[in-house]
Scaffold this motif. Sequence first.
Motif, PDB file in Angstrom:
ATOM      1  N   TYR A 174       1.022  -8.121   2.157  1.00  0.00           N
ATOM      2  CA  TYR A 174       1.324  -6.475   1.772  1.00  0.00           C
ATOM      3  C   TYR A 174       2.101  -5.829   3.080  1.00  0.00           C
ATOM      4  O   TYR A 174       1.936  -6.368   4.169  1.00  0.00           O
ATOM      5  CB  TYR A 174      -0.063  -5.821   2.024  1.00  0.00           C
ATOM      6  N   TRP A 175       2.678  -4.883   2.610  1.00  0.00           N
ATOM      7  CA  TRP A 175       3.499  -3.775   3.353  1.00  0.00           C
ATOM      8  C   TRP A 175       2.923  -2.579   3.290  1.00  0.00           C
ATOM      9  O   TRP A 175       2.519  -2.371   2.157  1.00  0.00           O
ATOM     10  CB  TRP A 175       5.007  -3.711   3.132  1.00  0.00           C
ATOM     11  N   ALA A 176       2.920  -1.606   4.178  1.00  0.00           N
ATOM     12  CA  ALA A 176       2.841  -0.120   4.029  1.00  0.00           C
ATOM     13  C   ALA A 176       4.040   0.351   3.348  1.00  0.00           C
ATOM     14  O   ALA A 176       5.460  -0.222   3.702  1.00  0.00           O
ATOM     15  CB  ALA A 176       2.674   0.555   5.066  1.00  0.00           C
ATOM     16  N   GLU A 195      -6.185   2.773   9.692  1.00  0.00           N
ATOM     17  CA  GLU A 195      -6.302   2.902  11.333  1.00  0.00           C
ATOM     18  C   GLU A 195      -4.794   3.335  11.738  1.00  0.00           C
ATOM     19  O   GLU A 195      -4.621   4.180  12.755  1.00  0.00           O
ATOM     20  CB  GLU A 195      -6.495   1.341  12.119  1.00  0.00           C
ATOM     21  N   LEU A 196      -3.702   3.095  10.752  1.00  0.00           N
ATOM     22  CA  LEU A 196      -2.557   3.399  11.224  1.00  0.00           C
ATOM     23  C   LEU A 196      -2.263   5.225  10.922  1.00  0.00           C
ATOM     24  O   LEU A 196      -1.763   5.821  11.539  1.00  0.00           O
ATOM     25  CB  LEU A 196      -1.336   2.676  10.558  1.00  0.00           C
ATOM     26  N   GLN A 239      -7.159  -1.361   7.672  1.00  0.00           N
ATOM     27  CA  GLN A 239      -6.263  -1.666   8.554  1.00  0.00           C
ATOM     28  C   GLN A 239      -5.306  -0.727   8.453  1.00  0.00           C
ATOM     29  O   GLN A 239      -4.610   0.022   9.415  1.00  0.00           O
ATOM     30  CB  GLN A 239      -5.571  -2.956   8.429  1.00  0.00           C
ATOM     31  N   PHE A 240      -4.951  -0.146   7.148  1.00  0.00           N
ATOM     32  CA  PHE A 240      -4.115   0.917   6.809  1.00  0.00           C
ATOM     33  C   PHE A 240      -4.491   2.288   7.394  1.00  0.00           C
ATOM     34  O   PHE A 240      -3.776   2.910   8.189  1.00  0.00           O
ATOM     35  CB  PHE A 240      -3.757   1.051   5.202  1.00  0.00           C
ATOM     36  N   LEU A 261       1.103  -5.225   6.647  1.00  0.00           N
ATOM     37  CA  LEU A 261      -0.452  -5.009   6.875  1.00  0.00           C
ATOM     38  C   LEU A 261      -1.059  -6.442   6.927  1.00  0.00           C
ATOM     39  O   LEU A 261      -2.261  -6.277   7.036  1.00  0.00           O
ATOM     40  CB  LEU A 261      -0.680  -3.884   5.706  1.00  0.00           C
ATOM     41  N   VAL A 272       0.888  -1.069  -0.191  1.00  0.00           N
ATOM     42  CA  VAL A 272       0.002  -0.093  -0.013  1.00  0.00           C
ATOM     43  C   VAL A 272       0.970   1.259  -0.002  1.00  0.00           C
ATOM     44  O   VAL A 272       1.761   1.697   0.899  1.00  0.00           O
ATOM     45  CB  VAL A 272      -0.960   0.015   1.108  1.00  0.00           C
ATOM     46  N   LEU A 329      -8.185  -4.657   3.574  1.00  0.00           N
ATOM     47  CA  LEU A 329      -6.826  -4.375   4.153  1.00  0.00           C
ATOM     48  C   LEU A 329      -6.526  -2.858   4.228  1.00  0.00           C
ATOM     49  O   LEU A 329      -5.596  -2.370   5.163  1.00  0.00           O
ATOM     50  CB  LEU A 329      -5.920  -4.887   2.559  1.00  0.00           C
ATOM     51  N   LEU A 387       1.799   5.885  10.476  1.00  0.00           N
ATOM     52  CA  LEU A 387       2.137   5.506   9.356  1.00  0.00           C
ATOM     53  C   LEU A 387       3.898   5.621   9.148  1.00  0.00           C
ATOM     54  O   LEU A 387       4.618   4.632   8.473  1.00  0.00           O
ATOM     55  CB  LEU A 387       1.748   5.772   8.248  1.00  0.00           C
TER      56      LEU A 387
END
Length: 316
Positions: free
Chosen positions: A89-91, A139-140, A136-137, A72, A15, A133, A146
């Motif tokens: 996945y990762w941010a 929320e950070l 959840q992103f 994530l 993401v 997904l 982030l």
Amino acid sequence: MTDLTTAPVLAAGAVCWRRRAKSYEVLLVQRPVQGDVSLPKGKTDPGESLPQTAVREVAEETGYQVHLGVPLGSTTYVLPNGRDKTVVYWAAEVSKEQLERGAFVPSDEVNGIEWVPIAKVGKRLTYERDAELLRQFAELAVTGELESFALIALRHAKAAFDSPSGTDADRRLTPRGQAQARAVVPVLSAWGPTRIVSSTAARCLATVAPLAKSTGIEVKKAPQLSQDGWELQHHEPAGVREIVDRRIAKGRTTVLCSHAPVLPEILEQIAEATGSPNGGRMTRAGILGTAEFTVVHLAANAPHRILAIETHSAQE
């Protein structure tokens, strides 16, 4: 032997995000063959780790070179041929430099990219699994977490004594260890380390030498991370804590190369220094095989609490 016609398909992506004046935007890709809008992702190449795949696929599909941030999670679904596909996945922040230099080139696979405000991303995505997904992103993003950096605790590669009279600090990498030291470079590079701190033992210095050569980073020697230093201090954590405190204060992604007896203490001290819950998880995360490493993701803002922990190796 694994039946490749029925084995799950492994893939990875990210993401990708950028900060705007009051919020964040997420990068989406348009795929003409599937006729969908989704996140940049793709299947692993032979011999490639999932973190490597995520970074490569983002570059191929968007033109941006990124480094991974907080993991994530994953999505799993069934392909038309009946095989399961799991995407991890990762941010990943797209830096200002990459925003200026990145050059998207349309292809048969991806014919367009778009930056979408985080509040509108869910409506643009084709698949509900991607929208979940993104929640959840989000929320950070809401908690301001982030922005992060990582401390990466790396165990040295396979080593042995050159002679029966050699000291522990003089143990050299075996041919297998030399191969591990080379193989771990592209995996570690997925997180974009900017500092390397190593035990003074020969096997640790040799383990990070290929990474230092690849990145151009000077290796800082730290006797506090050596097995000899740990034993001379009678397992007192003050020396390790000094290194950990310094790296956290700098707020830059750093590789810390050390030894099996010392690594659990390094991770314990990261938890204590950031006031993060532990419950024994840090000790477990510090039990690593040769050339394995644990990535501890820390919030960029004080008190730099632990956001996530993940463990990888060169043999993935």
